[in-house]
Design a protein around this motif. Structure first.
Motif, short mmCIF file in Angstrom:
data_model
loop_
_atom_site.label_atom_id
_atom_site.label_comp_id
_atom_site.label_asym_id
_atom_site.label_seq_id
_atom_site.Cartn_x
_atom_site.Cartn_y
_atom_site.Cartn_z
N THR A 1 -27.24 -43.99 15.07
CA THR A 1 -27.26 -45.26 14.33
C THR A 1 -26.25 -45.23 13.19
N ALA A 2 -26.14 -44.10 12.53
CA ALA A 2 -25.17 -43.98 11.44
C ALA A 2 -23.75 -44.10 11.98
N ALA A 3 -23.48 -43.47 13.11
CA ALA A 3 -22.15 -43.57 13.71
C ALA A 3 -21.85 -45.01 14.14
N GLN A 4 -22.87 -45.70 14.63
CA GLN A 4 -22.69 -47.09 15.04
C GLN A 4 -22.36 -47.97 13.84
N LEU A 5 -23.03 -47.76 12.73
CA LEU A 5 -22.77 -48.55 11.53
C LEU A 5 -21.39 -48.24 10.94
N ILE A 6 -21.00 -46.98 10.97
CA ILE A 6 -19.67 -46.62 10.47
C ILE A 6 -18.59 -47.23 11.34
#
Length: 74
Positions: A4-9
């Motif tokens: 999820t963090a990679a998706q937001l970044i």
């Protein structure tokens, strides 16, 4: 790193194109105004080219926004 963090970044990085499109629009109109001040008689003939340039820059900004949204909600 969480997925999820990679998706937001990734979505945030994709949306940088919107800011760059705004810079492009500012450059187009700034150069148009500068040229119009130097040669006012040619300003009318160059206005349509300035509008086409703005349309291309805004289309690229919207494309970056759509890619960001697709990455965010995928």
């Amino acid at each position: 790193m969480d997925a999820t963090a990679a998706q937001l970044i990734g979505a945030g990085l994709a949306c940088l194109g919107m800011g760059l499109a705004a810079i492009g629009v500012g450059n187009i109109f700034g150069n148009y105004i500068g040229g119009a001040m130097r040669n006012p008689s040619a300003a009318d003939g160059q206005f349509t080219r300035a509008i086409v340039g703005v349309a291309f820059a805004e289309a690229l900004g919207l494309f970056a926004f759509v890619i960001g949204i697709l990455l965010l909600f995928r």
